[in-house]
Design a protein around this motif. Structure first.
Motif, PDB file in Angstrom:
ATOM      1  N   GLY A 141      -7.293  10.243 -13.219  1.00 57.23           N
ATOM      2  CA  GLY A 141      -7.652   9.234 -12.232  1.00 57.23           C
ATOM      3  C   GLY A 141      -6.484   8.688 -11.447  1.00 57.23           C
ATOM      4  O   GLY A 141      -6.668   7.864 -10.554  1.00 57.23           O
ATOM      5  N   ASN A 145      -4.919  12.184  -7.319  1.00 55.70           N
ATOM      6  CA  ASN A 145      -6.189  11.620  -6.870  1.00 55.70           C
ATOM      7  C   ASN A 145      -5.961  10.597  -5.765  1.00 55.70           C
ATOM      8  O   ASN A 145      -4.975   9.864  -5.778  1.00 55.70           O
ATOM      9  CB  ASN A 145      -6.920  10.928  -8.029  1.00 55.70           C
ATOM     10  N   THR A 147      -6.807   7.643  -5.193  1.00 60.07           N
ATOM     11  CA  THR A 147      -7.218   6.367  -5.769  1.00 60.07           C
ATOM     12  C   THR A 147      -6.015   5.435  -5.745  1.00 60.07           C
ATOM     13  O   THR A 147      -4.875   5.865  -5.527  1.00 60.07           O
ATOM     14  CB  THR A 147      -7.667   6.557  -7.220  1.00 60.07           C
ATOM     15  N   GLY A 150      -3.497   6.639  -8.099  1.00 60.18           N
ATOM     16  CA  GLY A 150      -2.892   7.889  -7.654  1.00 60.18           C
ATOM     17  C   GLY A 150      -1.926   7.709  -6.511  1.00 60.18           C
ATOM     18  O   GLY A 150      -0.928   8.428  -6.392  1.00 60.18           O
TER      19      GLY A 150
END
Length: 214
Positions: A141, A145, A147, A150
Motif C-alpha cells: 500500500g 502505489n 497513495t 506511496g
C-alpha cells in the motif's frame, strides 16, 4: 549543472540513475561506490575533513538501508513499534516494522555524523543540507502505489541565508522542486527545461503554499 558552475561534485554510495560503470556520464567528478551506511559514513566524513580548498562542493550520499531486505537482528522490542493505519497490527507486521526501524536508525545516525563533521569543519552554517528519499516506504500500500504512503517522502532541509528552522511545513512539494531550490540558494542558473519550483519561499517563511496540484 553544479560542475559547470564551478563546484566540485562527488557521489558517495547508492545511485539509481545509471549503471555504475557509466556514472561519469552523470557529471560527478568523483564517484565512490558503496551501498551501506557503515561504508558511506566514514568516506563522507573523510571528505568533509579535507574538502576542496579552492572551490565549493556538491556532495551527494546514497545508502541502501530501509530498502528490503531489512536488517533482522531482532533487538528492537515489538511493544514500541508503530504500525501505520493502512496495515493490520499483527505480530508479523510489527516484526517487519521493527526491522525497518533498525535500518532507519542506521540512516539517522549517519545523518547526524555527517552533520557533526560539517560542524567541525566550520561549514555547517554555509551548507545547504538536504535529507530526502525517492519514494514511500517499502510496505504494502506504500512504495509503488499512488497513495499517500506511496507518494510521501522524507524531506528535511537546513540552510543558510534566510532559512527559518524548527518548522513542520504542510505545503505540497515534489522532489522536482529540489533542483531549482539548490540552484537558487547557490546562485546557479536553472536551465529553462527544468520542471519544479524553488522551495526557498517556503523555507524562508515568505509563502505558505507553492502548488495547487502536483
Amino acid at each position: 549543472m553544479m560542475a559547470e558552475a564551478g563546484y566540485h561534485t562527488r557521489l558517495i554510495g547508492l545511485q539509481h540513475e545509471g549503471p555504475d560503470n557509466e556514472v561519469a556520464a552523470l557529471g560527478y567528478e568523483v564517484y565512490d561506490s558503496c551501498w551501506q551506511c557503515a561504508e558511506a559514513t566514514p568516506r563522507a566524513v573523510a571528505f568533509l575533513e579535507k574538502p576542496p580548498a579552492d572551490k565549493p562542493f556538491y556532495l551527494q550520499i546514497g545508502v541502501f538501508e530501509t530498502h528490503r531486505a531489512f536488517s533482522a537482528s531482532g533487538d528492537v522490542p515489538l511493544d514500541g513499534v508503530h504500525v501505520p493505519p493502512y496495515l493490520p497490527d499483527r505480530p508479523a507486521i510489527r516484526r517487519d516494522f521493527a526491522d525497518f526501524a533498525e535500518d532507519l536508525a542506521k540512516v539517522d545516525a549517519m545523518v547526524g555524523t555527517v552533520r557533526a563533521a560539517l560542524d567541525r569543519a566550520g561549514l555547517l552554517d554555509e551548507t545547504l543540507f538536504i535529507y530526502t528519499t525517492d519514494h514511500g516506504v517499502a510496505f504494502p500500500g506504500a512504495k509503488g502505489n499512488l497513495t499517500d504512503p506511496g507518494l510521501g517522502i522524507a524531506s528535511l532541509w537546513r540552510g543558510p541565508r534566510g532559512f527559518r528552522g524548527g518548522r513542520d511545513i504542510g505545503a505540497m512539494v515534489s522532489n522536482l522542486d529540489v533542483l531549482p531550490t539548490i540552484a537558487e540558494v547557490c546562485g546557479v542558473a536553472v536551465p529553462a527545461e527544468v520542471q519544479g519550483t524553488s522551495l526557498r519561499p517556503l523555507l524562508d517563511g515568505s509563502k505558505s503554499e507553492l502548488h495547487d496540484e502536483l
